[in-house]
Scaffold this motif. Structure first.
Motif, PDB file in Angstrom:
ATOM      1  N   ARG A 131      -8.492   2.112  -3.186  1.00 27.98           N
ATOM      2  CA  ARG A 131      -8.007   2.173  -1.773  1.00 27.98           C
ATOM      3  C   ARG A 131      -8.865   2.610  -0.835  1.00 27.98           C
ATOM      4  NH1 ARG A 131      -2.149   3.463  -0.371  1.00 27.98           N
ATOM      5  NH2 ARG A 131      -2.411   3.541   1.857  1.00 27.98           N
ATOM      6  N   TRP A 157      -1.943   3.220  -6.079  1.00 29.25           N
ATOM      7  CA  TRP A 157      -3.174   2.566  -6.130  1.00 29.25           C
ATOM      8  C   TRP A 157      -4.542   3.358  -6.853  1.00 29.25           C
ATOM      9  CZ3 TRP A 157      -3.410  -2.532  -4.880  1.00 29.25           C
ATOM     10  CH2 TRP A 157      -2.214  -2.977  -4.338  1.00 29.25           C
ATOM     11  N   LEU A 159       0.908  -1.205   0.145  1.00 27.78           N
ATOM     12  CA  LEU A 159      -0.048  -0.022   0.054  1.00 27.78           C
ATOM     13  C   LEU A 159       0.896   1.390   0.151  1.00 27.78           C
ATOM     14  CD1 LEU A 159      -2.865  -1.036   2.397  1.00 27.78           C
ATOM     15  CD2 LEU A 159      -2.917  -0.628  -0.167  1.00 27.78           C
ATOM     16  N   GLU A 195      -9.966   0.598   2.592  1.00 30.15           N
ATOM     17  CA  GLU A 195      -9.879   0.849   3.947  1.00 30.15           C
ATOM     18  C   GLU A 195     -11.226   0.825   4.563  1.00 30.15           C
ATOM     19  OE1 GLU A 195      -8.343   4.839   3.261  1.00 30.15           O
ATOM     20  OE2 GLU A 195      -6.460   4.144   2.784  1.00 30.15           O
TER      21      GLU A 195
END
Length: 176
Positions: free
Chosen positions: A159, A154, A149, A163
């Motif tokens: 992303r 990304w 990450l 999350e």
């Protein structure tokens, strides 16, 4: 038909269909539309990660931990999730992806906003990713993915979805 000509549903802030438009027009005008994101795990519980092709309309050449895409006009999220997963992975007979949650993503001027339905599925079939969509792929453990990450560029929506998925798991479900 090119991807920009594909007809998609246009929705409002509450995810209600209010019209239809070609995908390219929806992106250019910043119209809210729908997407399906599918986290794919293999038999060893590793996550399918790929680099998008440079020809993608949105976020070309970036890494993603989800397969998926835009929901077509008149198509349900569930239908799009299965179709997109099978297309991008190059498989057929995939189990129906499990729906987890939805959220509204703002691309901050890239292509408007989209309702993002997040799913998860296990794929024990050999994958043959779609060359028009996937430039490179591998399966990574969650630990390896977490390490990457900070190293790889990304897609912002993927992303954000990842999350939210971590929060979803940590809190035991909805409440995002």
């Amino acid at each position: 038909m090119s991807a920009t000509d594909e007809i998609i549903d246009v929705v409002d802030e509450d995810d209600r269909v209010i019209g239809r438009a070609p995908r390219g027009e929806a992106y250019a005008r910043g119209l809210i539309h729908r997407c399906a994101f599918i986290l794919v795990r293999d038999a060893e519980d590793r996550i399918f990660v790929h680099r998008r092709t440079p020809t993608k309309l949105v976020y070309p050449s970036l890494y993603d931990m989800f397969v998926g895409g835009v929901v077509g006009a008149g198509e349900s999220y569930d239908e799009a999730a299965l179709r997109e997963a099978e297309e991008e992975l190059g498989v057929s007979g995939l189990p129906r992806p499990e729906p987890l949650f939805r959220f509204l993503h703002d691309s901050e001027g890239v292509a408007g906003k989209w309702w993002s339905a997040v799913y998860e599925v296990r794929c024990t079939l050999p994958v043959r990713p779609q060359t028009e969509e996937v430039a490179w792929h591998t399966f990574l453990s969650e630990e390896e993915l977490t390490h990457r990450l900070g190293d790889w560029e990304w897609v912002p929506d993927g992303r954000a979805a990842y999350e939210r998925l971590l929060t979803y798991r940590a809190t035991g479900g909805p409440g995002l």
